[in-house]
Write an enzyme that holds these catalytic residues in place. Structure first.
Site, PDB file in Angstrom:
ATOM      1  N   PRO A 108       0.826  -1.214   0.000  1.00 26.11           N
ATOM      2  CA  PRO A 108       0.000   0.000   0.000  1.00 26.11           C
ATOM      3  C   PRO A 108       0.857   1.260   0.000  1.00 26.11           C
ATOM      4  CG  PRO A 108      -0.845  -1.588   1.583  1.00 26.11           C
ATOM      5  CD  PRO A 108       0.465  -2.132   1.099  1.00 26.11           C
ATOM      6  N   CYS A 109       0.500   2.198  -0.854  1.00 29.88           N
ATOM      7  CA  CYS A 109       1.360   3.368  -1.043  1.00 29.88           C
ATOM      8  C   CYS A 109       1.459   4.218   0.216  1.00 29.88           C
ATOM      9  CB  CYS A 109       0.851   4.209  -2.217  1.00 29.88           C
ATOM     10  SG  CYS A 109      -0.883   4.698  -2.085  1.00 29.88           S
ATOM     11  N   GLN A 110       0.403   4.228   1.048  1.00 29.62           N
ATOM     12  CA  GLN A 110       0.453   5.068   2.255  1.00 29.62           C
ATOM     13  C   GLN A 110       1.472   4.549   3.266  1.00 29.62           C
ATOM     14  OE1 GLN A 110      -2.111   3.326   1.214  1.00 29.62           O
ATOM     15  NE2 GLN A 110      -3.319   2.395   2.860  1.00 29.62           N
ATOM     16  N   ALA A 111       1.991   3.340   3.034  1.00 26.51           N
ATOM     17  CA  ALA A 111       2.939   2.768   3.988  1.00 26.51           C
ATOM     18  C   ALA A 111       4.368   3.189   3.714  1.00 26.51           C
ATOM     19  CB  ALA A 111       2.842   1.238   3.939  1.00 26.51           C
ATOM     20  N   PHE A 112       4.615   3.887   2.607  1.00 24.95           N
ATOM     21  CA  PHE A 112       5.989   4.226   2.278  1.00 24.95           C
ATOM     22  C   PHE A 112       6.510   5.339   3.183  1.00 24.95           C
ATOM     23  CE2 PHE A 112       4.675   2.352  -1.781  1.00 24.95           C
ATOM     24  CZ  PHE A 112       5.642   1.371  -1.851  1.00 24.95           C
TER      25      PHE A 112
END
Length: 488
Positions: A108-112
């Site tokens: 998930p991109c928000q985890a970067f």
């Protein structure tokens, strides 16, 4: 030891063994479906959302026993389960490093987060170090699975922004980690519309092969063409801001997307190409649609149509997911205020245009009432009540992209996960139907075949579809990876 494990896998693959795949952050299975189409065996998945996990198991383990299906339908938190535990849970009778040939997925991109080389080296040396990291960077967990399970090939997918995330290029850092682990890798930006998907969807794709494979990373050549709107090119340039282009810069792992000759390619699949054969929905205009959960329990039969185009035929005859009867998830949102507005909107209209149409409709209604002897003053409660029944409440200056009426003869714009909350970003091009798209229409725009079944109700169905990688895009990448594994 590592080299022998990899060599054994490669020899088995070259002798014709079916490549065995693990899908991390699998969602409902968009990537899995594309690889399944190319003959990969979907042997496991990790997905934290219970409804998406159930969907994945239902479709890819449909011929398995109930016990096996239930095992694969279990929602799994990748931060709480180690690769070794996953292999035990799946009852796979081998050592963890022997079980899978290919790992795919999109964290998930928000985890970067901005991690950098030091953290990546720590993960390389001690995969369990991730568990002590309070930021829970999920792509580090993905890399820890790679280190333990020793795949021959990897596919990672994410939004273009990961190339320019807080000044960091996440894809570049991942490639540096993978090179240290014995991989050759490259990444690029691909738009699904150039691969037969009726949707303009730009994503980063990273492919890596173990050095023992002796293969250079290549990406699939486009099969279709359309002139992308300017906004897609602008977003791409922002994403590529951190790519090293200079003559004396360290070489980047980025490669430009394969070039295409528009003269030799088919035109992109349009919204009408994708949806035109599906039964029309008008019950909402007849007052027969009520507020409440939409379940997928009513079969809507196909109309007798012998003139299916190539895309529509594929959606009904996808191998392993054939469907010649009809669809259960052709359900739409209850939006009574907006049906007349949807009908009034022009193709390509976004929220500012929709808002203006609504104001025009309000003036017309006020004039009609006045002609019938009822004048409503602008500052009155009656005026506010009437306005609320016709005009959407959002500021047109702040939400320009919130709504969009699809163009009939063009591919759809990007479907997003927030389809699970509203569908105004994809208003049906057919004014006579005056509605937003159905769950099955969203699936069609993502290239999920009609025989692919979504668990849950309408909102989770939309969310699963919006989060997915289009299966036809995944299939193009899978075909490229399969050629490399076979040494073709």
């Amino acid at each position: 030891m590592d080299s022998k494990i990899i060599t054994d896998k490669l020899e088995a693959l070259r002798r014709g063994r079916t490549p065995r795949l693990l899908d991390l952050f699998a969602g409902c299975g968009g990537i899995s479906l594309g690889f399944h189409r190319n003959g990969f065996s979907i042997d496991g998945a990790v997905e934290i959302d219970p409804i998406a996990a159930e969907t994945h198991a239902l479709n890819f383990f449909q011929d398995s026993s109930s016990a096996t299906k239930n095992t694969h339908a279990r929602a799994l938190d990748i931060t709480a389960i180690d690769p070794e535990d996953l292999v035990r849970q799946l009852a796979l009778p081998m050592l963890p490093e022997q079980v899978f040939d290919v790992i795919v997925g999109g964290p998930p991109c928000q985890a970067f987060a901005r991690v950098g080389r030091a953290k990546l080296r720590e993960v390389a040396a001690h995969p369990e170090a991730f568990l002590k990291d309070p930021r829970h960077n999920l792509y580090l967990r993905y890399l820890a699975y790679v280190k333990t399970l020793k795949p021959v090939a990897i596919l990672m997918e994410n939004v273009p922004d990961v190339l320019n995330h807080g000044g960091h290029n996440i894809a570049e850092e991942v490639c540096e980690f993978l090179v240290d682990e014995g991989f050759t890798c490259s990444y690029t930006l691909l738009n699904s519309v150039f691969y037969g998907v009726p949707q303009m969807r730009e994503r980063m794709f990273l492919i890596a092969y173990r050095n023992e494979l002796g293969e250079k990373v290549t990406f699939p050549s486009p099969t279709h063409w359309v002139d992308l709107p300017q906004g897609y090119y602008g977003s791409r340039q922002v994403a590529l801001k951190n790519i090293n282009w200079g003559l004396f810069e360290k070489p980047s792992f980025y490669v430009p997307a394969p070039e295409s000759n528009r003269e030799s390619l088919a035109r992109a699949v349009s919204a009408e190409d994708a949806l035109g054969d599906l039964p029309k929905i008008t019950l909402h205009l007849e007052g027969k649609l009520k507020r409440g959960a939409r379940r997928f329990n009513e079969l809507i039969e196909y109309t007798n149509d012998t003139s299916l185009n190539e895309y529509q035929t594929l959606m009904r005859t996808w191998p392993g997911f054939e469907n010649d009867k009809g669809i259960y998830d052709h359900v739409i949102r209850y939006l009574p205020r907006d049906y007349k507005l949807f009908k009034r909107m022009n193709s390509g209209d976004q929220y500012p245009q929709a808002y203006q149409h609504a104001l025009d409709m309000l003036r017309e209604k006020l004039d009609e009432l006045e002609q019938n002897g009822k004048r409503i003053e602008k500052d009155s409660q009656d005026y506010e009540t009437l306005k609320a029944s016709i005009v959407p409440p959002y500021d047109p200056g702040k939400f320009p992209n919130k709504w969009r009426k699809m163009e009939r003869h063009l591919p759809a714009r990007t479907l997003m996960a927030h389809l699970g909350k509203d569908s105004y970003s994809h208003i049906h091009y057919d004014s006579e139907q005056a509605r937003t798209i159905s769950v099955r229409e969203a699936a069609r725009l993502q290239s999920f075949p009609d025989g692919f079944i979504f668990c849950g109700t309408m909102n989770p169905g939309f969310k699963q579809i919006g989060n997915a990688v289009p299966p036809l895009m995944a299939a193009a990448l899978a075909a490229e990876i399969k050629k490399a594994l076979r040494g073709e």
